[in-house]
Design a protein around this motif. Structure first.
Motif, PDB file in Angstrom:
ATOM      1  N   ASP A 181       0.618  -1.426  -0.033  1.00 45.11           N
ATOM      2  CA  ASP A 181      -0.080  -0.056   0.175  1.00 45.11           C
ATOM      3  C   ASP A 181       0.637   1.381   0.118  1.00 45.11           C
ATOM      4  O   ASP A 181       2.120   1.792   0.947  1.00 45.11           O
ATOM      5  CB  ASP A 181      -0.667   0.240   1.308  1.00 45.11           C
ATOM      6  CG  ASP A 181      -1.906  -1.073   1.394  1.00 45.11           C
ATOM      7  OD1 ASP A 181      -2.110  -1.772   0.135  1.00 45.11           O
ATOM      8  OD2 ASP A 181      -2.377  -1.569   2.266  1.00 45.11           O
ATOM      9  N   LEU A 182       0.771   2.212  -1.156  1.00 43.50           N
ATOM     10  CA  LEU A 182       1.318   2.657  -1.468  1.00 43.50           C
ATOM     11  C   LEU A 182       0.736   4.851  -1.336  1.00 43.50           C
ATOM     12  O   LEU A 182      -0.364   4.450  -0.909  1.00 43.50           O
ATOM     13  CB  LEU A 182       2.392   3.414  -2.036  1.00 43.50           C
ATOM     14  CG  LEU A 182       3.248   2.296  -2.580  1.00 43.50           C
ATOM     15  CD1 LEU A 182       3.475   2.532  -4.013  1.00 43.50           C
ATOM     16  CD2 LEU A 182       4.408   2.702  -1.513  1.00 43.50           C
ATOM     17  N   TRP A 183       1.095   5.921  -0.964  1.00 38.39           N
ATOM     18  CA  TRP A 183       0.234   6.566  -0.281  1.00 38.39           C
ATOM     19  C   TRP A 183       0.579   7.366  -1.672  1.00 38.39           C
ATOM     20  O   TRP A 183       1.209   7.182  -2.936  1.00 38.39           O
ATOM     21  CB  TRP A 183       0.840   8.084   1.039  1.00 38.39           C
ATOM     22  CG  TRP A 183       1.204   7.095   2.104  1.00 38.39           C
ATOM     23  CD1 TRP A 183       1.606   6.351   2.659  1.00 38.39           C
ATOM     24  CD2 TRP A 183       0.379   8.072   3.171  1.00 38.39           C
ATOM     25  NE1 TRP A 183       1.911   5.982   3.369  1.00 38.39           N
ATOM     26  CE2 TRP A 183       0.590   6.672   4.186  1.00 38.39           C
ATOM     27  CE3 TRP A 183      -0.612   8.622   3.823  1.00 38.39           C
ATOM     28  CZ2 TRP A 183      -0.235   6.946   5.386  1.00 38.39           C
ATOM     29  CZ3 TRP A 183      -0.940   8.464   4.445  1.00 38.39           C
ATOM     30  CH2 TRP A 183      -1.012   7.901   5.673  1.00 38.39           C
ATOM     31  N   PHE A 184      -0.690   7.933  -1.700  1.00 26.40           N
ATOM     32  CA  PHE A 184      -0.535   9.503  -3.155  1.00 26.40           C
ATOM     33  C   PHE A 184      -1.449  11.021  -1.990  1.00 26.40           C
ATOM     34  O   PHE A 184      -2.180  10.528  -1.168  1.00 26.40           O
ATOM     35  CB  PHE A 184      -1.933   8.348  -3.971  1.00 26.40           C
ATOM     36  CG  PHE A 184      -3.067   8.262  -4.073  1.00 26.40           C
ATOM     37  CD1 PHE A 184      -3.370   7.119  -2.833  1.00 26.40           C
ATOM     38  CD2 PHE A 184      -3.717   9.763  -3.857  1.00 26.40           C
ATOM     39  CE1 PHE A 184      -4.408   7.277  -3.110  1.00 26.40           C
ATOM     40  CE2 PHE A 184      -5.509   9.401  -3.856  1.00 26.40           C
ATOM     41  CZ  PHE A 184      -5.859   8.140  -3.181  1.00 26.40           C
ATOM     42  N   SER A 185      -1.204  11.541  -3.431  1.00 29.28           N
ATOM     43  CA  SER A 185      -1.810  12.766  -2.579  1.00 29.28           C
ATOM     44  C   SER A 185      -2.225  14.060  -2.809  1.00 29.28           C
ATOM     45  O   SER A 185      -2.973  12.869  -4.271  1.00 29.28           O
ATOM     46  CB  SER A 185       0.387  13.454  -2.915  1.00 29.28           C
ATOM     47  OG  SER A 185       0.252  14.448  -4.601  1.00 29.28           O
ATOM     48  N   ALA A 186      -2.570  14.572  -2.714  1.00 26.63           N
ATOM     49  CA  ALA A 186      -3.890  15.434  -3.380  1.00 26.63           C
ATOM     50  C   ALA A 186      -3.621  16.207  -4.851  1.00 26.63           C
ATOM     51  O   ALA A 186      -2.285  16.159  -4.845  1.00 26.63           O
ATOM     52  CB  ALA A 186      -4.911  16.778  -2.785  1.00 26.63           C
ATOM     53  N   SER A 187      -4.071  16.088  -5.399  1.00 22.74           N
ATOM     54  CA  SER A 187      -3.864  17.115  -7.135  1.00 22.74           C
ATOM     55  C   SER A 187      -4.605  17.259  -7.597  1.00 22.74           C
ATOM     56  O   SER A 187      -6.154  17.998  -6.803  1.00 22.74           O
ATOM     57  CB  SER A 187      -3.351  15.158  -7.769  1.00 22.74           C
ATOM     58  OG  SER A 187      -4.449  14.303  -7.795  1.00 22.74           O
ATOM     59  N   ASN A 188      -4.639  17.268  -8.842  1.00 22.22           N
ATOM     60  CA  ASN A 188      -5.713  18.427 -10.226  1.00 22.22           C
ATOM     61  C   ASN A 188      -6.896  17.477  -9.758  1.00 22.22           C
ATOM     62  O   ASN A 188      -8.255  18.059  -9.989  1.00 22.22           O
ATOM     63  CB  ASN A 188      -5.691  18.845 -10.763  1.00 22.22           C
ATOM     64  CG  ASN A 188      -4.579  17.151 -12.330  1.00 22.22           C
ATOM     65  OD1 ASN A 188      -3.664  16.812 -10.940  1.00 22.22           O
ATOM     66  ND2 ASN A 188      -5.392  16.992 -12.760  1.00 22.22           N
ATOM     67  N   ASN A 189      -7.149  16.106  -9.689  1.00 18.16           N
ATOM     68  CA  ASN A 189      -8.001  14.968  -9.233  1.00 18.16           C
ATOM     69  C   ASN A 189      -8.904  15.205  -8.167  1.00 18.16           C
ATOM     70  O   ASN A 189      -9.576  14.756  -7.887  1.00 18.16           O
ATOM     71  CB  ASN A 189      -7.960  13.986  -9.706  1.00 18.16           C
ATOM     72  CG  ASN A 189      -7.733  14.655 -11.542  1.00 18.16           C
ATOM     73  OD1 ASN A 189      -8.474  15.084 -12.197  1.00 18.16           O
ATOM     74  ND2 ASN A 189      -6.342  13.703 -12.167  1.00 18.16           N
TER      75      ASN A 189
END
Lengths: 779, 294
Positions: free
Chosen positions: A536-544
């Motif tokens: 499980d990896l983390w992802f960030s807030a973005s344009n989507n």
């Protein structure tokens, strides 16, 4: 919002000016550190009580305190749980730097207490939904396989639940695993578990103190919606070389600490390794002889006192899980590094400058055949810079303010073949970089004897930076466009996060407290299993992806009885979360550059009531906690757009923890837990296609696993004290799940081989009754 | 305990390795046991289930119509008779005939074969699944791309694991491809359950030679899969549409063993049949290669 900030700044300015004017009235500061007299270790949360003003303060996370008083003679009581109270008189005619050293109590029982503050002081502090523990409390609690575990101890508190049987993942007030900010010496820990979640990465021997903020999160913390778990490592014995070693059912560990230079520089080194795989060479199956299956941790710390006003701390953690056989190799783990500089500008102004580095890595490789040999790696890391200041303006006003900046780097996946015959291409999911920054200011303001307010604001911002492939999706989650943002910022978000709280003392033994807290979360975990995996990896807030925003309010009544020996509380809370994220059914989260298209958005909420009774009697201590709560979500296109229970919703959660000192050498510990089963999705119908039964579901999380309950017991036997013996040892015998409850870990529906056509429900349970033994030696 | 499956993409193989390791950990460190329990489940309304492939092979092709039932219903699925099932493509069309002995099985003539790069539409009418007295209509569409020839296959024995692997030499095209792999021994299909079919996409080996990669495993502890000298092993590789790949992938998860560690939240398998029916209709393009075991 601008008006709110302006009002807050005006109020803070007024308080500071007020403090300055008070300074003109011949007031002086009493400040310094509170330490353990035996080890020289600073004590976090020790109480400094001034009898003449019937008030006082507590030490901060570095053991520092400061209180400003009118010139005069004062009687000072310094206390900390597990230590003899120190009572002394001081003459304050100028600023006074005074360090206090407390002697540990001989009576070990009093150490088993959930809070390190005296009950009376805690009643008057404008903080709620907060739990504190230290390592000595945690090691008393019976544990799975005798492996003392910080996070599993926390799961016994109201509002904190395990995400599955034996898991070190935890949910706070219905939130997800990734909504907990876990800090080890201020460095964030991405994945706090070993052995696929069955043990946490924290070696209890190296831990000095931990706090879990369940809702009333101070403004100096940010980035997660549900909780902050702030774990501080020991500083190392300042007076003499000491240590301990232990060997248990599944692991062995050691800790060594001592001074390089007495009372100035100390060190600590601690290690732990599971050793069950060391017996693999004895296996009958010779192919297993060279296999490896273990985890290890290393903690280290050095701190150095430059002078009375300056201290340096360097600490680090490195841990790995290793699974290796003839054809494959898997390793994953965290590493963190923290450097801190404490500086005392003057008796009223304390500062801390922190730089941290955190990293989580996993790598999988296989050389089973030449054609499919591969290596797959992923990594996340961040560098954090923090400047925090504490201004102890008056006994009634203490300000905190600072700036934080975090640079995130995500490498979601890089898979490639090994050797010339491998058919695998070089697949690299585009990495992401992001900058998260925040500034905050907060004030704890005692307005009148009975009423203290706490208010502040955190201004946080997040921006992605420098990416070659940025995907844009329409409202139906279809790919619209791919853009290049090389050397440019994009997907920028800015939010105000106001925080406020109050305490009103109804009497010496009771108070009411309340809080409001807004928290914004810019990172989340790509996880759609219940318990989580190393992948499980983390992802960030973005344009989507919009940042998740939580607004939580809480109200509590606190009442202590019997000379503060029994503390009781009732807290109710309501939490509303915007931009909640879930994953579409059968989402592909691994090596998927278009993962953001797999997300679905909505809102979620949780509410509940938490009841806690803590007791520290002559021989008996512990706590009893009960939580009633509800946590639900409504996410676009999931469950046909209808609300459904959050994955960790447990309406009823009960825990009772006991420790009884039978004699000075023998103590008995026990805990019993009961909770409702977590929500689960079961089929209502079936189709048979190609010889396979395919379930038909009518809704998500409509059923529940069976209720969970378990009793653990432990007995600790210490060696006899002898005059010239400079070491102590103890045996710990524990039984996990003492009455052999079969708690469901998974439920599956399978064809009955003896009765073709019949489908039956099969429950898998992991832990029957499990005895364990460990031997610990301290010197 | 875990159902045997050969339906692995390369990516899934990675995850499978971790999941297998997880199982090893659980077995190594802990004691896991199982026990039958009573779980009362709700009922749900009946849906039409459509299942069928038409391939590039010249043979009888079948579309099977059944109904869903309550989950614990021990009866075999009920076939749906008297439906009008037809295929249409380009300007042609064909009505399938219901099998005389198997209720709900609709078949093409034996000289039928599907064309690559051609859109086929399946129409179903004259069925009343919800029994409201009004006939419902369903349809689905599918088309597939042709794939290149197989260069060769070989058999490799793995005595330590008691498995035999089938190694493949072929060239993947540079297009985005999805494959389904099935195996016959002496002409008899070994991959007789949908969970026995191997599927993969070419995301991580797109455009490459396969260099003898192991594409299918035969369990030598199973009598039907045991390979002996003189046996003829035939590998069938089919090009399948992405939607069919997704469907098979979801079936694998939906019918597999669920645990809190590696399983997703269960969900309904996505169908390409209209009007709320379950199942899938697909066109596939198949190549074959055989080897005689020495």
């Amino acid at each position: 919002m601008i008006r709110l900030v302006a009002l807050l700044l005006f109020t803070l300015l007024s308080t500071v000016l007020h403090a300055s004017s008070e300074n003109d009235k011949a007031k002086y500061s009493l400040s310094g550190y509170v330490k353990d007299a035996k080890t020289g270790e600073e004590l976090i949360g020790a109480t400094i009580y001034i009898e003449e003003i019937k008030g006082g303060t507590i030490t901060n996370v570095y053991g520092f305190y400061s209180i400003t008083l009118v010139a005069g003679k004062y009687t000072v009581s310094v206390s900390f749980v597990g230590y003899e109270t120190l009572r002394t008189t001081i003459e304050l005619s100028n600023h006074l730097r005074k360090n206090f050293e407390l002697q540990p109590t001989v009576k070990f029982l009093s150490e088993v207490k959930i809070t390190a503050e005296s009950g009376a002081t805690k009643l008057k502090r404008a903080e709620m939904s907060l739990a504190k523990m230290d390592s000595r409390q945690i090691e008393k609690i019976p544990a799975l396989m005798g492996e003392v575990d910080v996070i599993k101890a926390l799961q016994l508190l109201p509002g904190v639940t395990s995400v599955s049987e034996g898991s070190s993942g935890f949910s706070v007030r219905g939130g997800g695993i990734d909504q907990n900010l876990i800090l080890l010496d201020e460095a964030s820990v991405y994945n706090a578990s070993h052995l696929l979640g069955f043990f946490s990465v924290f070696n209890n021997d190296a831990i000095k103190d931990l706090k879990l903020y369940k809702g009333d999160i101070p403004a100096e913390y940010g980035g997660r919606m549900s909780s902050v778990l702030d774990i501080r490592m020991k500083e190392g014995n300042q007076r003499k070389i000491s240590g301990n070693a232990a060997i248990g059912t599944i692991s062995g560990k050691f800790l060594l600490e001592g001074p390089f230079w007495e009372d100035n520089t100390s060190f600590l080194v601690a290690g732990r390794r599971t050793w069950a795989d060391l017996f693999l060479p004895l296996a009958r199956d010779t192919s297993l002889h060279d296999n490896k299956l273990f985890f290890y941790d290393l903690n280290s710390k050095i701190n150095h006192k430059i002078n009375d006003n300056n201290r340096l701390y360097l600490s680090g953690y490195f841990g790995r899980d290793i699974f290796r056989n003839q054809f494959s190799d898997i390793s994953f783990g965290n590493s963190t590094f923290t450097s801190r500089w404490n500086h005392i500008f003057n008796p009223k102004l304390f500062s801390n400058l922190t730089v941290t580095y955190s990293n989580y890595y996993y790598g999988l490789s296989s050389t089973f055949t030449e054609a499919n040999s591969y290596l797959w790696e992923a990594e996340m890391k961040n560098w954090t810079f923090k400047a925090d200041l504490g201004f102890f303006a008056t006994p009634n006003i203490s300000l905190k303010y600072g700036i934080h900046a975090i640079f995130h780097e995500f490498q979601p996946g890089h898979a490639r073949g090994i050797g010339s015959q491998s058919i695998l291409n070089d697949i690299r999911i585009p990495g992401k970089n992001a900058l998260e920054a925040a500034t905050y200011i907060s004030n704890e303001h005692k307005l009148i004897e009975q009423l203290t307010l706490k208010y502040g604001v955190r201004l946080s911002g997040f921006a992605n930076y420098n990416s070659d492939s940025v995907y844009f999706y329409d409202s139906n989650y279809n790919l619209l466009d791919i853009k290049n943002y090389r050397n440019r910022f994009f997907g920028t978000h800015v939010h105000f996060e106001p925080r406020a709280g109050m305490v009103y003392s109804l009497s010496e033994n009771s108070s009411i407290k309340s809080f409001y807290s807004r928290n914004v979360q810019y990172l989340q975990m790509a996880q759609n299993s219940t318990a989580g995996t190393p992948l499980d990896l983390w992802f960030s807030a973005s344009n989507n992806v919009k940042p998740q925003i939580s607004d939580q309010v809480g109200l509590g009544y606190f009442h202590n009885f019997w000379d503060q020996r029994i503390e009781t509380s009732v807290e109710v809370f309501y939490k509303y979360m915007q931009n909640s994220i879930d994953f579409k059914e059968y989402a592909n989260l691994l090596l998927n550059s278009r993962m953001e298209g797999e997300l679905r958005y909505g809102y979620s909420y949780a509410y509940g009531a938490e009841f806690l009774i803590k007791y520290t009697l002559e021989k008996l201590s512990g706590w009893i906690g009960y939580t009633y709560s509800v946590a639900k979500r409504k996410i676009d296109l999931i469950n046909n757009g209808k609300k459904y229970y959050a994955p960790f919703d447990k309406p009823h959660d009960f825990a009772a923890v006991f420790n009884y000192e039978i004699t000075s050498r023998v103590s008995l510990g026990a805990n019993w837990v009961y909770s409702s089963g977590i929500p689960v999705t079961f089929p209502a119908g079936k189709a048979v296609i190609g010889g396979v039964t395919i379930p038909v579901y009518t809704g998500r999380n409509e059923y529940r696993m069976p209720a969970y309950h378990r009793l653990d017991v432990a007995i600790t036997l210490k060696n006899k004290q002898k005059p010239n013996r400079n070491w102590q040892s103890e045996f710990n015998f524990s039984i996990y799940n003492a009455y052999n409850r079969k708690n469901a870990w998974a439920i599956n529906f399978i064809e009955d081989k003896e009765n073709p056509g019949r489908t039956k429900a099969i429950m898998t349970y992991l832990f029957p009754i499990i005895p364990a033994i460990s031997y610990n030696i301290k010197f | 305990m875990t159902p045997k499956s050969k339906m692995l993409t390369q990516l899934h193989r990675f995850v499978k390795m971790v999941a297998t390791t997880a199982s090893a950990i659980i077995m190594f460190f802990f004691t896991s046991c199982t026990q039958e329990i009573d779980i009362p489940l709700d009922s749900t309304y009946t849906r039409l289930v459509v299942w069928g492939e038409i391939s590039s092979d010249t043979t009888v092709h079948s579309i099977y119509l059944t109904k869903t039932s309550d989950f614990f219903n021990p009866s075999l699925p009920q076939g749906v008779s008297n439906a009008v099932v037809s295929l249409s493509w380009n300007s042609s069309s064909l009505i399938l005939i219901e099998n005389d002995t198997v209720q709900g099985l609709y078949q093409t003539p034996p000289n039928f074969y599907a064309l690559s790069n051609t859109l086929y539409r399946l129409n179903i009418s004259n069925v009343d699944i919800n029994e409201d007295g009004i006939s419902e209509e369903y349809f689905a569409e599918s088309q597939v791309r042709e794939i290149g020839h197989i260069d060769s296959i070989k058999i490799q024995f793995w005595p330590a694991f008691k498995y035999v692997s089938i190694r493949l030499w072929a060239k993947d095209s540079i297009t985005e491809d999805y494959y389904m792999i099935r195996v016959r021994k002496n002409g008899i299909m070994l991959s007789d359950s949908l969970r026995e079919w191997a599927i993969t996409n070419d995301v991580i080996f797109n455009g490459n030679n396969t260099n003898g990669i192991d594409v299918y495993w035969l369990d030598q502890k199973r009598e039907d899969e045991k390979v002996q000298p003189g046996d003829t092993i035939t590998l069938e590789i089919s090009s399948i549409p992405k939607e069919y790949f997704d469907f098979l992938w979801q079936v694998y998860f939906a019918s597999g063993f669920q645990t809190p560690l590696f399983s997703q939240t269960p969900g309904n398998v996505v169908s390409n049949i209209s009007n709320g029916a379950m199942g899938h209709f697909a066109v596939i393009f198949t190549r074959r290669a055989s080897v005689v075991v020495q």
